[in-house]
Scaffold this motif. Structure first.
Motif, PDB file in Angstrom:
ATOM      1  N   GLN A 188      -8.672 -26.164  -3.845  1.00 30.33           N
ATOM      2  CA  GLN A 188      -8.217 -27.450  -3.316  1.00 30.33           C
ATOM      3  C   GLN A 188      -7.840 -28.398  -4.458  1.00 30.33           C
ATOM      4  O   GLN A 188      -6.837 -29.120  -4.366  1.00 30.33           O
ATOM      5  N   ALA A 189      -8.653 -28.369  -5.516  1.00 31.14           N
ATOM      6  CA  ALA A 189      -8.350 -29.225  -6.671  1.00 31.14           C
ATOM      7  C   ALA A 189      -7.010 -28.826  -7.286  1.00 31.14           C
ATOM      8  O   ALA A 189      -6.184 -29.695  -7.614  1.00 31.14           O
ATOM      9  N   HIS A 190      -6.785 -27.511  -7.445  1.00 24.58           N
ATOM     10  CA  HIS A 190      -5.503 -27.047  -7.992  1.00 24.58           C
ATOM     11  C   HIS A 190      -4.349 -27.449  -7.066  1.00 24.58           C
ATOM     12  O   HIS A 190      -3.292 -27.873  -7.554  1.00 24.58           O
ATOM     13  N   ALA A 191      -4.568 -27.311  -5.752  1.00 28.96           N
ATOM     14  CA  ALA A 191      -3.520 -27.682  -4.806  1.00 28.96           C
ATOM     15  C   ALA A 191      -3.231 -29.182  -4.897  1.00 28.96           C
ATOM     16  O   ALA A 191      -2.064 -29.606  -4.889  1.00 28.96           O
ATOM     17  N   ILE A 192      -4.293 -29.987  -4.999  1.00 27.32           N
ATOM     18  CA  ILE A 192      -4.111 -31.441  -5.097  1.00 27.32           C
ATOM     19  C   ILE A 192      -3.390 -31.788  -6.397  1.00 27.32           C
ATOM     20  O   ILE A 192      -2.478 -32.633  -6.409  1.00 27.32           O
ATOM     21  N   ILE A 193      -3.804 -31.119  -7.485  1.00 28.75           N
ATOM     22  CA  ILE A 193      -3.147 -31.372  -8.781  1.00 28.75           C
ATOM     23  C   ILE A 193      -1.675 -30.990  -8.705  1.00 28.75           C
ATOM     24  O   ILE A 193      -0.794 -31.712  -9.176  1.00 28.75           O
ATOM     25  N   LYS A 194      -1.389 -29.835  -8.065  1.00 30.60           N
ATOM     26  CA  LYS A 194       0.003 -29.391  -7.936  1.00 30.60           C
ATOM     27  C   LYS A 194       0.811 -30.393  -7.107  1.00 30.60           C
ATOM     28  O   LYS A 194       1.939 -30.742  -7.466  1.00 30.60           O
ATOM     29  N   GLN A 195       0.207 -30.841  -5.995  1.00 31.14           N
ATOM     30  CA  GLN A 195       0.884 -31.829  -5.157  1.00 31.14           C
ATOM     31  C   GLN A 195       1.118 -33.120  -5.942  1.00 31.14           C
ATOM     32  O   GLN A 195       2.194 -33.737  -5.835  1.00 31.14           O
ATOM     33  N   ALA A 196       0.098 -33.514  -6.726  1.00 26.34           N
ATOM     34  CA  ALA A 196       0.245 -34.736  -7.525  1.00 26.34           C
ATOM     35  C   ALA A 196       1.348 -34.560  -8.560  1.00 26.34           C
ATOM     36  O   ALA A 196       2.151 -35.484  -8.787  1.00 26.34           O
ATOM     37  N   GLN A 197       1.399 -33.365  -9.193  1.00 27.62           N
ATOM     38  CA  GLN A 197       2.449 -33.113 -10.190  1.00 27.62           C
ATOM     39  C   GLN A 197       3.827 -33.153  -9.534  1.00 27.62           C
ATOM     40  O   GLN A 197       4.771 -33.735 -10.087  1.00 27.62           O
ATOM     41  N   VAL A 198       3.922 -32.534  -8.344  1.00 30.96           N
ATOM     42  CA  VAL A 198       5.208 -32.555  -7.625  1.00 30.96           C
ATOM     43  C   VAL A 198       5.575 -33.991  -7.264  1.00 30.96           C
ATOM     44  O   VAL A 198       6.725 -34.421  -7.429  1.00 30.96           O
ATOM     45  N   ALA A 199       4.562 -34.746  -6.784  1.00 27.55           N
ATOM     46  CA  ALA A 199       4.829 -36.143  -6.414  1.00 27.55           C
ATOM     47  C   ALA A 199       5.227 -36.952  -7.639  1.00 27.55           C
ATOM     48  O   ALA A 199       6.168 -37.775  -7.584  1.00 27.55           O
ATOM     49  N   ILE A 200       4.531 -36.720  -8.745  1.00 28.30           N
ATOM     50  CA  ILE A 200       4.863 -37.450  -9.988  1.00 28.30           C
ATOM     51  C   ILE A 200       6.266 -37.091 -10.439  1.00 28.30           C
ATOM     52  O   ILE A 200       7.054 -37.969 -10.837  1.00 28.30           O
ATOM     53  N   GLU A 201       6.601 -35.808 -10.375  1.00 24.57           N
ATOM     54  CA  GLU A 201       7.945 -35.368 -10.773  1.00 24.57           C
ATOM     55  C   GLU A 201       8.998 -36.010  -9.872  1.00 24.57           C
ATOM     56  O   GLU A 201      10.042 -36.474 -10.357  1.00 24.57           O
ATOM     57  N   GLY A 202       8.718 -36.027  -8.580  1.00 22.58           N
ATOM     58  CA  GLY A 202       9.660 -36.661  -7.646  1.00 22.58           C
ATOM     59  C   GLY A 202       9.803 -38.144  -7.923  1.00 22.58           C
ATOM     60  O   GLY A 202      10.924 -38.685  -7.910  1.00 22.58           O
TER      61      GLY A 202
END
Length: 166
Positions: free
Chosen positions: A103-117
């Motif tokens: 879940q932490a990796h998924a949240i980090i990935k989502q955060a990275q995608v959101a940050i990139e966006g």
């Protein structure tokens, strides 16, 4: 003792001996047999009681052995259950840790995608702002430059010279 021998009468002696024999026979027939039977019954009862006590002792020993065996089995089962519970607890903790990491990796990935966006959106917004600002500046410069007729002709000639040189 002399007097006993002087008073001794053989008839009385035989009579008393016969009465004694009759009493012994009657006693044997009516008293000794029931007394001996009662003694035999009592002896048999004592033997039976001793045998029963021995059997009870053996049964008690068997029950104690069974109780010990059951106690050992119960302890072994309890230990097995405790070990199984510990294993389940450890597995549950490991599963929870693994799930939390996922879940932490998924949240980090989502955060990275959101940050990139957000970063791309900010770059696009900045480009739009710079383009708008550039157009406004160019418009102001062109207005100022083109407000004078001499200046317009000079600008056109400069642009034509640049185009010819390229």
């Amino acid at each position: 003792m002399d007097q006993l021998l002087n008073d001794f009468s053989p008839g009385l002696f035989f009579m008393q001996a016969i009465i004694l024999l009759i009493i012994i026979l009657l006693m044997k027939k009516f008293a000794w047999k029931p007394i001996l039977d009662a003694l035999q019954d009592r002896e048999d009862g004592i033997h039976n009681a001793l045998d029963s006590a021995k059997k009870a002792k053996l049964e008690m020993q068997n029950l104690q052995a069974d109780n010990e065996r059951l106690l050992i089995e119960a302890r072994a089962e309890r230990d097995a259950m405790l070990k199984e519970a510990r294993d389940i607890r450890s597995k549950t903790i490991e599963d929870a840790k693994g799930e939390a990491q996922e879940q932490a990796h998924a949240i980090i990935k989502q955060a990275q995608v959101a940050i990139e966006g957000e970063k791309k959106a900010a770059v696009i917004a900045l480009k739009d702002y710079v383009a708008t600002l550039s157009l406004e500046i160019a418009e102001k410069v062109v207005r100022t430059e083109l407000s004078n007729k001499d200046r317009q002709l000079e600008l056109v000639e400069t642009m034509l010279d640049e185009k010819s040189l390229n």
